[in-house]
Structures are given as C-alpha cells and as structure tokens.
Design a protein around this motif. Structure first.
Motif, PDB file in Angstrom:
ATOM      1  N   SER A 108      -7.910  -3.100  -3.959  1.00  0.00           N
ATOM      2  CA  SER A 108      -9.150  -3.502  -3.288  1.00  0.00           C
ATOM      3  C   SER A 108      -9.024  -3.311  -1.781  1.00  0.00           C
ATOM      4  O   SER A 108      -9.951  -2.803  -1.131  1.00  0.00           O
ATOM      5  CB  SER A 108      -9.487  -4.964  -3.596  1.00  0.00           C
ATOM      6  N   ARG A 109      -7.877  -3.692  -1.220  1.00  0.00           N
ATOM      7  CA  ARG A 109      -7.656  -3.497   0.216  1.00  0.00           C
ATOM      8  C   ARG A 109      -7.608  -2.013   0.553  1.00  0.00           C
ATOM      9  O   ARG A 109      -8.138  -1.574   1.576  1.00  0.00           O
ATOM     10  CB  ARG A 109      -6.363  -4.189   0.661  1.00  0.00           C
ATOM     11  N   GLN A 152       0.839  -1.196   0.000  1.00  0.00           N
ATOM     12  CA  GLN A 152       0.000   0.000   0.000  1.00  0.00           C
ATOM     13  C   GLN A 152       0.873   1.245   0.000  1.00  0.00           C
ATOM     14  O   GLN A 152       0.576   2.213  -0.698  1.00  0.00           O
ATOM     15  CB  GLN A 152      -0.923  -0.002   1.220  1.00  0.00           C
ATOM     16  N   GLN A 199      -0.526  -7.454 -12.492  1.00  0.00           N
ATOM     17  CA  GLN A 199      -1.870  -6.862 -12.525  1.00  0.00           C
ATOM     18  C   GLN A 199      -2.719  -7.380 -11.367  1.00  0.00           C
ATOM     19  O   GLN A 199      -3.404  -6.604 -10.684  1.00  0.00           O
ATOM     20  CB  GLN A 199      -2.523  -7.176 -13.882  1.00  0.00           C
ATOM     21  N   ALA A 200      -2.681  -8.686 -11.127  1.00  0.00           N
ATOM     22  CA  ALA A 200      -3.499  -9.281 -10.058  1.00  0.00           C
ATOM     23  C   ALA A 200      -3.062  -8.768  -8.685  1.00  0.00           C
ATOM     24  O   ALA A 200      -3.905  -8.520  -7.812  1.00  0.00           O
ATOM     25  CB  ALA A 200      -3.413 -10.801 -10.108  1.00  0.00           C
ATOM     26  N   THR A 201      -1.770  -8.616  -8.504  1.00  0.00           N
ATOM     27  CA  THR A 201      -1.248  -8.094  -7.237  1.00  0.00           C
ATOM     28  C   THR A 201      -1.749  -6.677  -7.007  1.00  0.00           C
ATOM     29  O   THR A 201      -2.199  -6.331  -5.900  1.00  0.00           O
ATOM     30  CB  THR A 201       0.294  -8.123  -7.243  1.00  0.00           C
ATOM     31  N   GLN A 241      -5.143   1.970 -12.783  1.00  0.00           N
ATOM     32  CA  GLN A 241      -4.523   0.741 -12.276  1.00  0.00           C
ATOM     33  C   GLN A 241      -3.382   0.312 -13.192  1.00  0.00           C
ATOM     34  O   GLN A 241      -2.319  -0.076 -12.726  1.00  0.00           O
ATOM     35  CB  GLN A 241      -5.573  -0.363 -12.160  1.00  0.00           C
ATOM     36  N   SER A 284       2.191   2.020  -3.445  1.00  0.00           N
ATOM     37  CA  SER A 284       1.130   2.598  -4.272  1.00  0.00           C
ATOM     38  C   SER A 284       0.848   4.036  -3.865  1.00  0.00           C
ATOM     39  O   SER A 284       0.672   4.916  -4.725  1.00  0.00           O
ATOM     40  CB  SER A 284      -0.150   1.759  -4.158  1.00  0.00           C
ATOM     41  N   ARG A 315     -11.108  -0.696   0.515  1.00  0.00           N
ATOM     42  CA  ARG A 315     -11.784  -1.183   1.723  1.00  0.00           C
ATOM     43  C   ARG A 315     -11.359  -0.383   2.956  1.00  0.00           C
ATOM     44  O   ARG A 315     -12.162  -0.081   3.832  1.00  0.00           O
ATOM     45  CB  ARG A 315     -11.453  -2.670   1.922  1.00  0.00           C
ATOM     46  N   ALA A 338      -4.401  -5.286  -8.328  1.00  0.00           N
ATOM     47  CA  ALA A 338      -5.852  -5.318  -8.128  1.00  0.00           C
ATOM     48  C   ALA A 338      -6.179  -5.636  -6.665  1.00  0.00           C
ATOM     49  O   ALA A 338      -7.047  -4.991  -6.065  1.00  0.00           O
ATOM     50  CB  ALA A 338      -6.493  -6.343  -9.058  1.00  0.00           C
ATOM     51  N   ASN A 339      -5.480  -6.610  -6.093  1.00  0.00           N
ATOM     52  CA  ASN A 339      -5.707  -6.971  -4.689  1.00  0.00           C
ATOM     53  C   ASN A 339      -5.314  -5.830  -3.756  1.00  0.00           C
ATOM     54  O   ASN A 339      -6.030  -5.534  -2.792  1.00  0.00           O
ATOM     55  CB  ASN A 339      -4.930  -8.236  -4.324  1.00  0.00           C
ATOM     56  N   THR A 340      -4.180  -5.190  -4.030  1.00  0.00           N
ATOM     57  CA  THR A 340      -3.725  -4.076  -3.199  1.00  0.00           C
ATOM     58  C   THR A 340      -4.734  -2.941  -3.237  1.00  0.00           C
ATOM     59  O   THR A 340      -5.105  -2.377  -2.200  1.00  0.00           O
ATOM     60  CB  THR A 340      -2.342  -3.579  -3.666  1.00  0.00           C
TER      61      THR A 340
END
Length: 157
Positions: free
Chosen positions: A76-77, A42, A68-70, A57, A45, A80, A72-74
């Motif tokens: 999303s957290r 985080q 990309q998947a990493t 993104q 980013s 949240r 996306a997960n970061t």
C-alpha cells in the motif's frame, strides 16, 4: 540478597548476534536508501520485483517470508509512493499482479549500489575467501531454520 547467575552468553549466541547484525544492516541500509524515498521493507520487495515483475502479493509473502498483513501494508505504501501498480490477475479474479512503475525501475541501480556499500562496510575486514565462507554459513543457517521441524535438530547434528 543474591542476584541469579545467568548462563546465557549473548556474545556467543548465534541468534542474538545474527539479530544484532541484521538490525545494524537494516539501519545502515535505511540511511543510504532513505534519500531515494525507500524503506528497507520496500527495498526487499523491489529486489524480488526487479527480478520477477508481476508477482502476486501471495508470491511476495512466500518469497520474503513475511506476514500477509505486513506485505499488504508495504505494498500500500509502495503504491502510494508511485513504485508499483496493481493489475488484475489473468486467471484469478481475487488476485492482483504487482507491477513496477518507471520510477521503481529507475531506483534499481542506486538502491543496489547502496546495498553493496553496506555489504562492503560490514564485510570489508574479511578476505574474499572469508566472505564466501561467511555467506555460505549464513545460507546453511537459514536452510536449517527453514527446513528443521520445530523442536527437532536438523539432520547431521
């Protein structure tokens, strides 16, 4: 029975040592930013977004050189946790712009102070000139890895 002798000396391996140093940096940084509610991914980013709020993104993936998947997960957290919000891209209906929240902006000073503490801890035994040289060498190594073709040594070696 004889044990095979290894010629690989990890104490002289640039890759091994760089990886070990990176893990230690990440651990120490995490210890200092965890009370802020942040994780190292985080923080990476946020560093980009503090300088360039509103990136996509895809742009973050390219700048941070992560999967990309990493990312996306970061993200999303981060969403949240109230650090970012996604907004429609003005010219690409498929893309979203990532914008900082007031909470994320307020974390900049303490998070950057934590990073400076870790850098000071790691480089504190070096003179200012040695620190500058060290950073320069790291940048050159990164450039070599980014620019070098697979299987080929970078030019000038």
């Amino acid at each position: 029975m004889t044990t095979p002798t290894s010629t690989f000396d990890r104490t002289r391996s640039t890759g091994y040592l760089a990886n070990h140093m990176a893990r230690l940096f990440a651990q120490r940084l995490h210890e200092r930013i965890r009370p802020l509610g942040l994780a190292p991914a985080q923080f990476m980013s946020l560093l980009e977004l503090w300088e360039n709020d509103g990136l996509t993104q895809r742009e973050l993936v390219e700048r941070l050189d992560v999967e990309q998947a990493t990312m996306a997960n970061t993200l999303s957290r981060m969403e949240r946790d109230g650090l970012i919000e996604r907004r429609a891209h003005e010219s690409d209906a498929r893309a979203k712009r990532i914008h900082l929240t007031d909470r994320a902006r307020a974390l900049r000073a303490p998070a950057e102070a934590a990073a400076r503490e870790v850098n000071a801890l790691a480089l504190g035994q070096m003179s200012a000139e040695e620190r500058d040289q060290f950073v320069g060498w790291i940048k050159r190594a990164i450039a070599g890895l980014q620019e070098g073709d697979e299987g080929e040594e970078p030019a000038g070696r």
